[in-house]
Write a protein that holds these residues in place. Structure first.
Motif: not given
Length: 210
Positions: A34-52, A70-75
């Motif tokens: 419902d909330w995301l735009p119809a097109s474009g790029m979504v920046l996820e801040v603090a992606s953590g494990s990357g599963e989401h 910000p965390d190397r292991d998370a990246l």
């Protein structure tokens, strides 16, 4: 600009796992629809494990997804999950500290931040709004997910215990008052557009760039 980790960095053994991700990703995706735009790029801040982000990129293939942390292991974990998913709409992860004055991203069409606000110093939340104000166009969404304290709303005992545990680990962590979060958003030029209750006493919050 910090060079991003590439999807080839780290094999499957580098993947991190966050059990809550499996439980909440479908509910979050339903609101994002419902909330995301119809097109474009979504920046996820603090992606953590990357599963989401690999799940959301698979659900919303019409959008580009930029993970960051910000965390190397998370990246490295994000890169490993991205490599396994093999989706063309996930960019290589960037090292991004929400509290930093300069972000390695010039523009985004939406920002998503899941479970960062309470597991970071307040400076990260203030920096999130400040950074988002620079990269989002007018009207674009900034979406938060997590537990919050609300004036006049009884706090679940599980959230009280969670808050106490966070503050015991780090005095700068803890559940944030929704009124303070909305005030910080307003100071950065964001209007509070919508609040939705989520399973397990969480909220999703929608702010839009004024």
């Amino acid at each position: 600009m910090t060079e991003p980790w590439t999807p080839g960095d780290g094999g499957a053994e580098a993947k991190r796992y966050a059990p809550a991700t499996q439980r909440n990703r479908e509910a979050i995706a339903a609101v994002l629809a419902d909330w995301l735009p119809a097109s474009g790029m979504v920046l996820e801040v603090a992606s953590g494990s990357g599963e989401h982000i690999v799940h959301f990129a698979a659900v919303f293939r019409h959008l580009g997804w930029q993970p960051s942390d910000p965390d190397r292991d998370a990246l490295t974990s994000i890169a490993a999950w991205s490599a396994e998913a093999d989706l063309a709409n996930i960019a290589p992860p960037l090292r991004l500290d929400a509290a930093a004055a300069d972000w390695p991203v010039d523009r985004a069409d939406a920002i998503l931040c899941v479970n960062m606000v309470h597991i970071s110093p307040w400076a990260a939340t203030a920096g999130l709004f400040a950074g988002a104000a620079h990269v989002l166009p007018t009207g674009a969404p900034l979406i938060l997910y997590g537990p919050y304290l609300e004036p006049g709303v009884a706090t679940a005992e599980s959230n009280r215990a969670f808050d106490a545990g966070l503050r015991a680990r780090d005095p700068e962590w803890g559940l944030r008052d929704l009124g303070l979060v909305a005030s910080a958003a307003a100071e950065a030029g964001f209007g509070f557009a919508e609040r939705r209750t989520m399973p397990a006493n969480n909220l999703m919050l929608l702010f839009r760039k004024s």
